[in-house]
Design a protein around this motif. Structure first.
Motif, PDB file in Angstrom:
ATOM      1  N   PRO A   1     -30.734 -23.141  78.436  1.00  0.00           N
ATOM      2  CA  PRO A   1     -30.623 -21.908  77.752  1.00  0.00           C
ATOM      3  C   PRO A   1     -29.328 -20.887  78.776  1.00  0.00           C
ATOM      4  CG  PRO A   1     -32.884 -22.342  78.258  1.00  0.00           C
ATOM      5  CD  PRO A   1     -32.233 -23.357  78.867  1.00  0.00           C
ATOM      6  N   ASP A   2     -28.872 -20.153  78.500  1.00  0.00           N
ATOM      7  CA  ASP A   2     -27.692 -19.441  78.964  1.00  0.00           C
ATOM      8  C   ASP A   2     -28.317 -18.503  80.073  1.00  0.00           C
ATOM      9  OD1 ASP A   2     -25.597 -20.085  77.340  1.00  0.00           O
ATOM     10  OD2 ASP A   2     -25.615 -18.412  76.010  1.00  0.00           O
ATOM     11  N   GLY A   3     -27.741 -18.582  81.222  1.00  0.00           N
ATOM     12  CA  GLY A   3     -28.344 -17.759  82.232  1.00  0.00           C
ATOM     13  C   GLY A   3     -29.747 -18.511  82.965  1.00  0.00           C
ATOM     14  N   MET A   4     -30.052 -19.599  82.624  1.00  0.00           N
ATOM     15  CA  MET A   4     -31.066 -20.337  83.348  1.00  0.00           C
ATOM     16  C   MET A   4     -30.529 -21.258  84.509  1.00  0.00           C
ATOM     17  SD  MET A   4     -34.289 -22.727  82.089  1.00  0.00           S
ATOM     18  CE  MET A   4     -35.195 -21.377  80.985  1.00  0.00           C
ATOM     19  N   ASP A   5     -30.970 -20.800  85.699  1.00  0.00           N
ATOM     20  CA  ASP A   5     -30.058 -21.796  86.838  1.00  0.00           C
ATOM     21  C   ASP A   5     -31.313 -22.937  87.049  1.00  0.00           C
ATOM     22  OD1 ASP A   5     -28.965 -22.672  88.967  1.00  0.00           O
ATOM     23  OD2 ASP A   5     -30.260 -21.374  90.304  1.00  0.00           O
ATOM     24  N   LEU A   6     -30.775 -24.149  86.879  1.00  0.00           N
ATOM     25  CA  LEU A   6     -31.532 -25.338  86.861  1.00  0.00           C
ATOM     26  C   LEU A   6     -31.073 -26.328  88.100  1.00  0.00           C
ATOM     27  CD1 LEU A   6     -32.936 -26.085  83.370  1.00  0.00           C
ATOM     28  CD2 LEU A   6     -34.105 -24.976  85.184  1.00  0.00           C
ATOM     29  N   PRO A   7     -31.379 -26.098  89.215  1.00  0.00           N
ATOM     30  CA  PRO A   7     -30.930 -27.290  90.034  1.00  0.00           C
ATOM     31  C   PRO A   7     -31.690 -28.462  89.900  1.00  0.00           C
ATOM     32  CG  PRO A   7     -32.290 -25.686  91.205  1.00  0.00           C
ATOM     33  CD  PRO A   7     -32.116 -24.992  89.778  1.00  0.00           C
ATOM     34  N   ASP A   8     -31.180 -29.583  90.436  1.00  0.00           N
ATOM     35  CA  ASP A   8     -31.901 -30.795  90.214  1.00  0.00           C
ATOM     36  C   ASP A   8     -33.157 -30.669  91.049  1.00  0.00           C
ATOM     37  OD1 ASP A   8     -29.568 -31.833  89.221  1.00  0.00           O
ATOM     38  OD2 ASP A   8     -28.948 -33.063  91.034  1.00  0.00           O
ATOM     39  N   GLY A   9     -34.200 -31.106  90.511  1.00  0.00           N
ATOM     40  CA  GLY A   9     -35.696 -31.167  91.257  1.00  0.00           C
ATOM     41  C   GLY A   9     -36.496 -29.858  90.793  1.00  0.00           C
ATOM     42  N   ALA A  10     -35.525 -29.044  89.877  1.00  0.00           N
ATOM     43  CA  ALA A  10     -36.221 -27.781  89.253  1.00  0.00           C
ATOM     44  C   ALA A  10     -37.606 -28.247  88.546  1.00  0.00           C
ATOM     45  CB  ALA A  10     -35.428 -26.963  88.526  1.00  0.00           C
ATOM     46  N   TYR A  11     -38.708 -27.569  88.420  1.00  0.00           N
ATOM     47  CA  TYR A  11     -39.935 -27.842  87.828  1.00  0.00           C
ATOM     48  C   TYR A  11     -39.841 -27.018  86.399  1.00  0.00           C
ATOM     49  CZ  TYR A  11     -42.227 -30.041  91.953  1.00  0.00           C
ATOM     50  OH  TYR A  11     -42.179 -30.812  92.997  1.00  0.00           O
ATOM     51  N   VAL A  12     -39.748 -27.572  85.454  1.00  0.00           N
ATOM     52  CA  VAL A  12     -39.570 -26.677  83.997  1.00  0.00           C
ATOM     53  C   VAL A  12     -40.700 -27.248  83.149  1.00  0.00           C
ATOM     54  CG1 VAL A  12     -37.102 -26.860  84.361  1.00  0.00           C
ATOM     55  CG2 VAL A  12     -38.080 -28.878  83.124  1.00  0.00           C
ATOM     56  N   GLU A  13     -40.500 -26.281  82.195  1.00  0.00           N
ATOM     57  CA  GLU A  13     -41.565 -26.582  80.861  1.00  0.00           C
ATOM     58  C   GLU A  13     -40.624 -26.854  79.505  1.00  0.00           C
ATOM     59  OE1 GLU A  13     -45.543 -24.773  79.312  1.00  0.00           O
ATOM     60  OE2 GLU A  13     -43.938 -23.500  79.016  1.00  0.00           O
ATOM     61  N   VAL A  14     -40.762 -27.867  78.961  1.00  0.00           N
ATOM     62  CA  VAL A  14     -39.967 -28.358  77.632  1.00  0.00           C
ATOM     63  C   VAL A  14     -40.940 -28.869  76.641  1.00  0.00           C
ATOM     64  CG1 VAL A  14     -38.024 -29.320  79.326  1.00  0.00           C
ATOM     65  CG2 VAL A  14     -40.178 -30.896  78.601  1.00  0.00           C
ATOM     66  N   PRO A  15     -40.392 -28.528  75.358  1.00  0.00           N
ATOM     67  CA  PRO A  15     -40.943 -29.081  74.218  1.00  0.00           C
ATOM     68  C   PRO A  15     -40.957 -30.587  73.965  1.00  0.00           C
ATOM     69  CG  PRO A  15     -38.827 -28.022  73.633  1.00  0.00           C
ATOM     70  CD  PRO A  15     -38.736 -28.048  74.997  1.00  0.00           C
ATOM     71  N   LEU A  16     -41.773 -31.168  73.522  1.00  0.00           N
ATOM     72  CA  LEU A  16     -41.853 -32.480  73.232  1.00  0.00           C
ATOM     73  C   LEU A  16     -42.379 -32.662  71.698  1.00  0.00           C
ATOM     74  CD1 LEU A  16     -40.617 -35.503  73.955  1.00  0.00           C
ATOM     75  CD2 LEU A  16     -43.063 -35.832  74.528  1.00  0.00           C
ATOM     76  N   GLY A  17     -42.089 -32.719  70.578  1.00  0.00           N
ATOM     77  CA  GLY A  17     -42.506 -32.811  69.509  1.00  0.00           C
ATOM     78  C   GLY A  17     -43.321 -31.427  69.296  1.00  0.00           C
ATOM     79  N   PRO A  18     -44.389 -31.267  68.975  1.00  0.00           N
ATOM     80  CA  PRO A  18     -45.202 -30.013  68.808  1.00  0.00           C
ATOM     81  C   PRO A  18     -45.753 -29.552  70.233  1.00  0.00           C
ATOM     82  CG  PRO A  18     -46.740 -31.672  68.046  1.00  0.00           C
ATOM     83  CD  PRO A  18     -45.382 -32.474  68.349  1.00  0.00           C
ATOM     84  N   ARG A  19     -45.824 -30.297  71.416  1.00  0.00           N
ATOM     85  CA  ARG A  19     -46.380 -30.265  72.684  1.00  0.00           C
ATOM     86  C   ARG A  19     -45.402 -29.529  73.745  1.00  0.00           C
ATOM     87  NH1 ARG A  19     -48.123 -35.699  74.554  1.00  0.00           N
ATOM     88  NH2 ARG A  19     -49.172 -34.634  76.386  1.00  0.00           N
ATOM     89  N   ARG A  20     -45.907 -28.634  74.628  1.00  0.00           N
ATOM     90  CA  ARG A  20     -45.303 -28.236  75.708  1.00  0.00           C
ATOM     91  C   ARG A  20     -45.618 -29.112  76.844  1.00  0.00           C
ATOM     92  NH1 ARG A  20     -44.401 -21.960  76.321  1.00  0.00           N
ATOM     93  NH2 ARG A  20     -43.258 -21.783  74.320  1.00  0.00           N
ATOM     94  N   LEU A  21     -44.585 -29.406  77.673  1.00  0.00           N
ATOM     95  CA  LEU A  21     -45.092 -30.250  78.851  1.00  0.00           C
ATOM     96  C   LEU A  21     -44.273 -29.732  80.141  1.00  0.00           C
ATOM     97  CD1 LEU A  21     -44.298 -33.783  77.450  1.00  0.00           C
ATOM     98  CD2 LEU A  21     -46.678 -32.790  78.167  1.00  0.00           C
ATOM     99  N   PHE A  22     -44.799 -30.158  81.174  1.00  0.00           N
ATOM    100  CA  PHE A  22     -43.904 -29.854  82.227  1.00  0.00           C
ATOM    101  C   PHE A  22     -43.025 -31.163  82.629  1.00  0.00           C
ATOM    102  CE2 PHE A  22     -46.663 -32.826  84.855  1.00  0.00           C
ATOM    103  CZ  PHE A  22     -46.024 -33.069  85.576  1.00  0.00           C
TER     104      PHE A  22
END
Ligand code: ADP
Ligand code: ZN
Length: 750
Positions: free
Chosen positions: A39-60
């Protein structure tokens, strides 16, 4: 190719703007990371821990790098690509940790996501911990007009003793013997100030400058080598080989100190059962504080706390069981693997890996020193040292000149040495026990078999009580009055009558377990204070600590123990060790049976005579001529090893060849057979340098209700087996109900 442009009005593809997309590894069994939009404005270096959607779930997940260019036609439009939902507020997972995860996955032929799940085993640790509210006295203390109930007075007294440190309401209330409501009442009255506080204290920094022991010349030489390894930097692997009591622990503490001095973290891997209170106390004596611990007994909260402290670099020394290897150390500077020969370093479920071998890889990737420590090194490590891949340090003498114990073989085949019928202690051992107890010293009887008897059978029809889920006999436990399967944990009450022939009271116990030996000891030495010490009686580290203290305080004269008592413990008054069945580990005929028996018995024997009083060891055996027994009696490890090496070389067995096992399992017997046979037919037999054994029923042909077949692939040392296996497995369709586990470098052949 044009789909992105068509939908957004701009002719952009992933290739044009890679920064907009990242690959995120999820903790799930997929072969590859998935692409997500940034997303705009999000800084994501390699190795960043994130939350993402997968189907209906949210996963780290963890950012594994920028998205890779995709072949035309497979490019997903920006609009369709799911966005990263948020980034967790943590330092990114270090590059070396990410490379390590990929490496372990490739080596063990597991999915990288399965390895990631070991590295982030408590996903709750990614969240900022909730702060507790603590209370401390307000400036100026209690106002003069405060109504002081006894409960309120006690709270103020407790707090006065805290010297300004805030305490949670529940703690205060408990100590003052009142309800937390009283604490809140005082806060409302302005007497106490609420302050946010961490739920667990920070890890204190170990003090590497505290003086260690004064080393002997040999120890000092070892210390110098290890210190130099840290100071020079770069990868090195050293085998520290020394008899029990030679000061190996003191010596490797100096490696830890050197890593700390250089501003880095250190990791000490121990087999779970060696991670004792005694070890932690020693660490504290040397460094002034406790290290961070990582093992299966931690609570969820401790786990979260420790994981974060490691990730932030705040936990400087971690001591842990094998999974501690996967923590995201930002500045790991040295690794120690103590008891490196221990089979417990091999994880047999999920991702099947050997923590010692993976630790060496971790050190290599991180360009840091690693030390493998043992009194009975594995043939693998000895061979690596022999061939110059590892350095080697020997500590041949016990510290303070304590002598190695005298080892006597008791030949159970001789009539005058054999125990009476249905008894297990030879008259020779009995006499020695009597002398030891009379001298006011302690003794230990060792039998690596929990319970009362390993087998129960019907006197009338010969029926044996077997586990309904496994190919295994049920073991009688008299302490709990149950029958137990030691493979799956099934338990049942002992039946009154034989389920086969109906005869009542017909069951007899066959063979000894520790409980049965304890019964005999109680008969022979009714006045001796005895303790049965096994994983059944010692549940959790506290029970273990308590038992050890009792033994140290001489509240126990005679211990009867399994392998939980074989390791690490140091009991000054223990001068006699009797091994009830020295041959126990030799049956079964697996590749390392004799090596392991040697290691275990050597270790048990090493418990005797650790200080000024000389120790004696008696091994009851039916095979006194066996090379293992001869080597133990003569303290001649080298000629035993030479013989073992020759045998393995001849058969091209590890460490002179490579093995990989395939374990096919499922609930449907016929389907398991079909798949195993298909694997057998498609095996790469055309390659002359490979040997393929099986499929054959596993010795544990049924385990937890699953039928099991095994295949074994053997190849020369220089030949990596993974690509061969991958190719082989790709040729066979595996139905969903069937699992095929790959075990690279197998240690268990059950
Ligand atoms: P290992 O790890 O080889 O079994 P330890 O490091 O446990 O040996 O040493 C055995 C015992 O001897 C321990 O109680 C240890 O504190 C003590 N010890 C070893 N070296 C020294 C030394 N140089 N000075 C004082 N005590 C020592
Ligand atoms: Zn079972």
């Amino acid at each position: 190719m044009a789909e992105a442009g068509a939908e957004t009005g701009f002719a952009l593809t992933a290739e044009d703007a890679p920064a907009h997309r990242v690959r995120v590894l999820l903790p799930l069994p997929f072969p590859e990371p998935f692409d997500y939009r940034v997303p705009d404005g999000m800084d994501l270096p390699d190795g960043a821990y994130v939350e993402v959607p997968l189907g209906p779930r949210r996963l780290f997940g963890v950012v594994w790098g920028p998205a890779l260019p995709k072949p035309e036609g497979q490019v997903v439009s920006d609009a369709k690509l799911k966005p990263v939902l948020r980034r967790f507020d943590l330092p990114p997972m270090p590059e070396v940790s990410r490379r390590f995860i990929d490496w372990v996955a490739a080596y063990t032929m597991s999915q990288p996501g399965a390895v990631l799940r070991m590295a982030v085993s408590v996903s709750a640790a990614l969240e900022e911990p909730r702060l507790l509210t603590g209370y401390r006295l307000a400036e100026g203390g209690a106002p003069a007009d405060l109504r002081l109930t006894p409960a309120r007075r006690r709270i103020l007294e407790v707090l006065a003793a805290c010297e300004g440190m805030p305490r949670p309401a529940a703690d205060l209330a408990e100590e003052a013997g009142c309800t937390p409501q009283v604490v809140r009442g005082l806060a409302d009255a302005g007497v106490l100030l609420p302050v946010p506080m961490r739920s667990l204290p920070r890890f204190a920094v170990p003090d590497h400058d505290r003086p260690g022991p004064v080393f002997s010349a040999e120890q000092q030489a070892a210390v110098d080598v290890l210190r130099a390894a840290v100071e020079q930097g770069g990868y090195s692997c050293t085998l520290l080989d020394g008899v029990t009591g030679s000061g190996k622990t003191e010596v490797y503490f100096e490696l830890v100190a050197a890593a700390l001095r250089s501003g880095r973290q250190a990791l000490v891997l121990l087999p779970e059962i060696a991670l004792s209170a005694q070890w932690l106390d020693r660490f504290e004596r040397r460094f002034g504080v406790r290290p961070a611990e990582w093992h299966s007994d931690l609570s969820g909260q401790q786990r979260r706390h420790t994981w974060r402290a490691v990730a932030h670099g705040e936990a400087r020394v971690v001591v842990g069981a094998r999974s501690a290897l996967f923590l995201p150390y930002p500045a790991l500077g040295a690794i120690v693997v103590d008891e490196e020969h221990e089979a417990a370093f091999k994880q047999e479920e999920g991702v099947i890996y050997h923590a010692r071998d993976m630790a060496v890889t971790r050190a290599h990737l991180g360009r840091i020193p690693i030390v493998l420590v043992s009194a009975t090194p594995s043939l693998e490590s000895l061979t690596n040292a022999e061939q110059g891949r590892y350095g080697r340090i020997d500590l041949p003498a016990r510290h303070g000149g304590a002598q190695l114990p005298d080892v006597t073989l008791i030949d159970l085949r001789k009539p005058d040495a054999a125990p009476p019928a249905r008894r297990w202690l030879s008259p020779v051992l009995k006499a020695a026990l009597m002398e030891t107890l009379a001298a006011g010293e302690q003794a230990m009887l060792f039998l690596n078999r929990r319970g009362y008897a390993p087998l129960t059978l019907c006197r009338a029809c010969g029926h044996r009580l077997q586990c309904p889920n496994c190919t295994a006999w049920l073991v009688e436990h008299r302490l709990t009055k149950r029958l137990q399967c030691h493979h799956c944990g099934y338990t049942a009450r002992a039946p009154d009558e034989c389920p086969n022939c109906g005869t009542e009271g017909s069951f007899v116990a066959c063979g000894p377990g520790v409980e049965r030996v304890a019964e005999e000891v109680a008969e022979l030495f009714p006045d001796a204070r005895t303790a049965v010490l096994t994983s059944d009686t010692l549940v959790g580290p506290r029970a273990m600590q308590l038992a050890i203290e009792q033994v140290k305080d001489h509240a126990v004269d005679l211990m009867i123990g399994t392998q939980v008592m074989a390791k690490g413990h140091h009991f000054p008054l223990l001068t006699l060790v009797g091994v009830v069945d020295a041959d126990l580990g030799l049956s079964g005929g697996d590749l390392r049976a004799s090596e392991r028996t040697f290691q275990l018995l050597h270790q048990v024997a090493g418990r005797a005579g650790r200080e000024s009083r000389p120790g004696r060891v008696f091994l009851q055996t039916h095979m006194p001529e066996h090379p293992v027994m001869q080597a133990l009696a003569a303290h001649d490890r080298d000629s035993y090893l030479a013989q073992e090496v020759e045998g393995r070389q001849m058969l091209e067995m590890p460490p002179f060849g490579r093995l990989a096992a395939l374990i096919v399992s499922g609930e449907d017997d016929r389907l398991v057979d079909q798949v195993a046979l298909r694997l057998g037919r498609t095996a790469p037999r055309e390659r002359a340098e490979l040997t393929i054994l099986g499929p054959a029923p596993a010795p544990l042909a049924v385990l937890r209700g699953r039928h099991r077949r095994r295949l074994l692939l053997k190849g020369p040392k220089q030949l990596p087996l993974q690509p061969i296996l991958a190719d082989w497995l790709a040729r066979v369709e595996i139905p969903a109900q069937i699992r095929v586990q790959v075990d690279i470098d197998p240690y268990s052949f059950m």
